[in-house]
Scaffold this motif. Structure first.
Motif, PDB file in Angstrom:
ATOM      1  N   GLY A  42     -43.809 -24.799 -94.893  1.00 30.19           N
ATOM      2  CA  GLY A  42     -44.943 -24.604 -95.811  1.00 30.19           C
ATOM      3  C   GLY A  42     -45.365 -25.894 -96.479  1.00 30.19           C
ATOM      4  O   GLY A  42     -46.562 -26.193 -96.572  1.00 30.19           O
ATOM      5  N   ILE A  43     -44.401 -26.684 -96.938  1.00 31.81           N
ATOM      6  CA  ILE A  43     -44.720 -27.948 -97.597  1.00 31.81           C
ATOM      7  C   ILE A  43     -45.327 -28.929 -96.601  1.00 31.81           C
ATOM      8  O   ILE A  43     -46.325 -29.585 -96.891  1.00 31.81           O
ATOM      9  N   THR A  44     -44.739 -29.032 -95.417  1.00 31.67           N
ATOM     10  CA  THR A  44     -45.254 -29.951 -94.402  1.00 31.67           C
ATOM     11  C   THR A  44     -46.674 -29.580 -93.995  1.00 31.67           C
ATOM     12  O   THR A  44     -47.542 -30.445 -93.883  1.00 31.67           O
ATOM     13  N   ILE A  79     -40.662 -36.649 -89.868  1.00 29.39           N
ATOM     14  CA  ILE A  79     -40.830 -35.896 -91.098  1.00 29.39           C
ATOM     15  C   ILE A  79     -41.530 -36.753 -92.154  1.00 29.39           C
ATOM     16  O   ILE A  79     -41.074 -37.846 -92.472  1.00 29.39           O
ATOM     17  N   MET A  80     -42.622 -36.223 -92.688  1.00 27.88           N
ATOM     18  CA  MET A  80     -43.319 -36.890 -93.779  1.00 27.88           C
ATOM     19  C   MET A  80     -42.484 -36.778 -95.043  1.00 27.88           C
ATOM     20  O   MET A  80     -41.732 -35.824 -95.211  1.00 27.88           O
ATOM     21  N   ILE A  97     -45.871 -41.448 -94.118  1.00 28.27           N
ATOM     22  CA  ILE A  97     -45.998 -40.688 -92.876  1.00 28.27           C
ATOM     23  C   ILE A  97     -45.567 -41.573 -91.708  1.00 28.27           C
ATOM     24  O   ILE A  97     -46.220 -42.583 -91.430  1.00 28.27           O
ATOM     25  N   PRO A  98     -44.486 -41.214 -91.023  1.00 31.19           N
ATOM     26  CA  PRO A  98     -44.110 -41.977 -89.832  1.00 31.19           C
ATOM     27  C   PRO A  98     -45.116 -41.691 -88.712  1.00 31.19           C
ATOM     28  O   PRO A  98     -45.444 -40.535 -88.457  1.00 31.19           O
ATOM     29  N   PHE A 109     -48.548 -45.498 -95.446  1.00 32.45           N
ATOM     30  CA  PHE A 109     -48.326 -45.288 -96.877  1.00 32.45           C
ATOM     31  C   PHE A 109     -49.657 -44.941 -97.536  1.00 32.45           C
ATOM     32  O   PHE A 109     -50.648 -45.643 -97.327  1.00 32.45           O
ATOM     33  N   ILE A 110     -49.650 -43.884 -98.346  1.00 32.60           N
ATOM     34  CA  ILE A 110     -50.863 -43.444 -99.028  1.00 32.60           C
ATOM     35  C   ILE A 110     -50.523 -43.169-100.489  1.00 32.60           C
ATOM     36  O   ILE A 110     -49.608 -42.400-100.784  1.00 32.60           O
TER      37      ILE A 110
END
Length: 139
Positions: A42-44, A79-80, A97-98, A109-110
């Motif tokens: 759900g989070i992803t 995995i973020m 985020i890979p 990177f954000i």
């Protein structure tokens, strides 16, 4: 004459506890694992559905230097991590985020805030192999 070998019939628990206890414990562990997996999924998916994720991936996929270093197509790679908080039309994000392409791997990177639309303080790609950082906010 009484039978000295007469034993009262054991109840259900006495007859079955040896298989019931391990099965019950294993079931609880599996249910807990499914619960954690559901939360993770759900989070992803919430992160991937966010405008911040979509806009930054599009910026990386359209950046000539990123394409030169990683190749095309770019996709997520693993995995973020980080956080994203959105409430109505405001929010903030700090995501790592890979990503990968045919030529290598990197991390996107954000960092940004949302007031109606996203304003990014940082949007960059860090190339693992060469220790380079490509700023996606520079025009």
């Amino acid at each position: 004459m009484q039978d000295d070998h007469y034993q009262p019939k054991k109840n259900w628990w006495d007859r079955n506890w040896k298989w019931f206890v391990p099965t019950g414990c294993l079931s609880l562990i599996v249910l807990f694992g499914l619960f954690l997996g559901g939360i993770f999924f759900g989070i992803t998916s919430m992160m991937k559905d966010s405008d911040a994720f979509k806009e930054s991936m599009a910026a990386a996929q359209q950046n000539k230097m990123v394409i030169q270093k990683l190749g095309s197509p770019l996709e997520t790679n693993g995995i973020m991590s980080g956080s994203i908080n959105i409430s109505n039309d405001t929010g903030d994000c700090d995501l790592q985020i890979p990503i990968k392409g045919p030529k290598g791997e990197a991390t996107l990177f954000i960092v940004g805030t949302k007031r109606g639309k996203w304003k990014y303080e940082q949007m960059s790609v860090y190339i693992d192999k060469t220790d380079e950082e490509i700023d996606l906010l520079k025009k």
